[in-house]
Write an enzyme that holds these catalytic residues in place. Structure first.
Site, PDB file in Angstrom:
ATOM      1  N   ARG A 165       6.928  10.691  18.444  1.00 25.28           N
ATOM      2  CA  ARG A 165       7.833   9.590  18.109  1.00 25.28           C
ATOM      3  C   ARG A 165       8.530   9.152  19.392  1.00 25.28           C
ATOM      4  O   ARG A 165       9.134   9.970  20.100  1.00 25.28           O
ATOM      5  CB  ARG A 165       8.852  10.043  17.064  1.00 25.28           C
ATOM      6  N   ASP A 172       0.844  -1.198   0.000  1.00 24.62           N
ATOM      7  CA  ASP A 172       0.000   0.000   0.000  1.00 24.62           C
ATOM      8  C   ASP A 172       0.877   1.243   0.000  1.00 24.62           C
ATOM      9  O   ASP A 172       2.088   1.177   0.257  1.00 24.62           O
ATOM     10  CB  ASP A 172      -0.937   0.002   1.203  1.00 24.62           C
ATOM     11  N   ASP A 206      12.342  -1.245   3.984  1.00 24.00           N
ATOM     12  CA  ASP A 206      11.254  -0.254   3.982  1.00 24.00           C
ATOM     13  C   ASP A 206      11.721   1.042   4.637  1.00 24.00           C
ATOM     14  O   ASP A 206      10.969   1.706   5.322  1.00 24.00           O
ATOM     15  CB  ASP A 206      10.030  -0.823   4.717  1.00 24.00           C
ATOM     16  N   GLU A 235       0.142  -1.009   5.867  1.00 24.73           N
ATOM     17  CA  GLU A 235       1.263  -0.449   6.626  1.00 24.73           C
ATOM     18  C   GLU A 235       1.133   1.056   6.780  1.00 24.73           C
ATOM     19  O   GLU A 235       1.434   1.612   7.842  1.00 24.73           O
ATOM     20  CB  GLU A 235       2.587  -0.808   5.949  1.00 24.73           C
TER      21      GLU A 235
END
Length: 475
Positions: free
Chosen positions: A345, A103, A197, A168
């Site tokens: 994060r 995706d 990735d 994802e």
């Protein structure tokens, strides 16, 4: 490793690059945007038809696993399935699990693309197209390498298991549960996991990645009225939801990037002198990085500080507002309900559940200070902890040797600021090492306008994957 064997594979890859680029163009044409319901049929097609047929073409045994409907979606929205496939089952060989996703992020030429995002366009060795580097290009690189072995009738020195998903870019909904349910079945016997990735730190030196930040994604919903209001009639007499949201947003992070949320740094590991030294040999130029981003100035002025704040310190980013007017022209409306979106994060030792509680408590406190009567709801849509691997284990050693074989120099050992939540899941399910082996360069603009993959990175990336197979075969 047989140098002659690899030379044959490298020569085959060189000779078939045009074919590989055409295949990538076909994959890019499929608008597999997982986050947009209108493209869900295309996303399902990308996995259940395109991905399945490519693996079957290579001789893999393929199972397409249905994940049901997307939780909370109305009307019901089917999730893209997950591919679990196997190629080879020789008990004398080690087994590597390859993960990738099919995706992509949303894209439109009107967003500022110079080319049509779903038409692969090559300009001066740069192949522009959504998904070219994230993650269709790397997934196809694995396929092309396997095909090279088979065409040349060379033995693939390892068994391979594949896990490919189509969500994802939207939180990998349903994947973690599937992987853990297959822990003692499909994933039993996996010796290594490899994920391609992510991206090089710069444009010249290849990297191997041994750490990722985690993520906690939040939505702040504020409601001030039963419907949108005319600002001329009602402005100045109601507590506006947008004003409340802007106040909350302004309280989250300072101009230097420091997060203002109470106790958010309590679990962040202190920077040691030994760790400080690891940044010195890394090939990274802050000026080039600044120019790549197109910013006037970075928040930090040294290589070490910039990398530390990308990798090992938490950050907070504000992403957008749902329910507010954003189109061209002027609209004098007071939105009755706005939803602000931001994320934090996370770094090692930070727990998503604890961070969620800290965020909720802090926003409640900040909102209460304004005296506004508006209702505020804070929810966390998805989250994942940080991950750090051992870059000296056998999996990483194979990757490092493979990079050196192709590029003639050592890979930079890096951590990554982004999140791939499934990394920890694979580590947990297999009990074995997970390595990130990037193909793309730092300026590939994944998730942004004009995403691209350099032809040279695609070419050499495939060679690295072949050398990695050979290195694993020696284990």
């Amino acid at each position: 490793m047989s140098s002659g064997k690899l030379d044959k594979i490298f020569g085959h890859i060189d000779a078939n690059m045009d074919t590989y680029v055409r295949r990538l163009a076909e994959a890019v044409e499929i608008k597999s945007v997982s986050g947009d319901p209108q493209f869900r049929p295309e996303t399902i097609k990308m996995v259940s038809e395109y991905g399945k047929s490519e693996l079957e073409r290579l001789g893999a045994s393929v199972t397409v696993r249905d994940l049901g409907n997307q939780p909370g979606a109305q009307p019901p929205l089917p999730l893209p399935p997950v591919i679990l496939a196997e190629l080879g089952n020789d008990p004398k060989k080690k087994t590597v699990c390859i993960y990738g996703h099919l995706d992509v992020q949303p894209a439109s030429k009107s967003d500022g693309w110079n080319t049509e995002p779903f038409e692969l366009t090559e300009i001066e060795g740069k192949m522009y197209g959504r998904g070219s580097t994230d993650d269709k290009g790397p997934v196809l690189a694995w396929f092309n390498v396997i095909e090279a072995y088979q065409t040349l009738k060379l033995d693939i020195p390892i068994n391979i298991k594949f896990c490919f998903e189509g969500m994802e870019e939207s939180g990998s909904v349903g994947l973690e549960e599937l992987v853990m349910s297959e822990k003692d079945k499909f994933f039993k016997g996996v010796d290594f996991t490899c994920i391609s990735d992510n991206y090089w730190l710069g444009q010249k030196t290849p990297c191997i990645t041994y750490g990722l930040r985690g993520i906690s994604y939040f939505e702040v919903s504020i409601k001030c009225a039963k419907q949108d209001l005319h600002s001329g009639v009602h402005g100045g007499v109601v507590h506006e939801a947008m004003t409340d949201l802007c106040h909350i947003f302004n309280s989250l992070v300072a101009s230097d990037g420091k997060i203002k949320i109470d106790h958010i740094y309590d679990d962040v590991l202190p920077l040691t002198e030994e760790e400080e030294k690891t940044y010195e040999p890394i090939d990274f130029d802050t000026e080039i990085y600044k120019d790549e981003l197109g910013v006037n100035r970075l928040a930090h002025d040294s290589k070490a500080k910039v990398l530390q704040h990308r990798w090992r310190f938490p950050s907070c980013s504000i992403h957008g507002i749902e329910g507010a007017f954003y189109g061209a022209g002027a609209k004098t409306v007071i939105p009755h309900n706005v939803i602000g979106k931001f994320s934090i994060r996370l770094v090692p030792k930070m727990d998503p559940a604890k961070v969620k509680k800290l965020v909720q408590n802090y926003i409640a406190k900040v909102h209460a200070e304004t005296g506004s009567p508006n209702t505020v709801t804070v929810s966390s849509t998805h989250g994942a902890p940080a991950w750090v691997g051992d870059f000296n284990d056998s999996n990483f050693t194979a990757g490092r040797n493979a990079v050196k074989r192709v590029f003639g120099k050592d890979a930079d050992l890096t951590r990554e600021g982004g999140s791939i939540p499934i990394t920890l899941t694979f580590e947990e399910a297999t009990g074995k090492s997970v390595m990130l082996l990037p193909i793309g360069a730092s300026d590939d603009a994944a998730h942004s306008q004009n995403e691209k993959l350099n032809r040279s990175n695609f070419l050499n990336g495939m060679k690295v994957l072949a050398a990695y197979f050979e290195e694993l075969g020696k284990q």
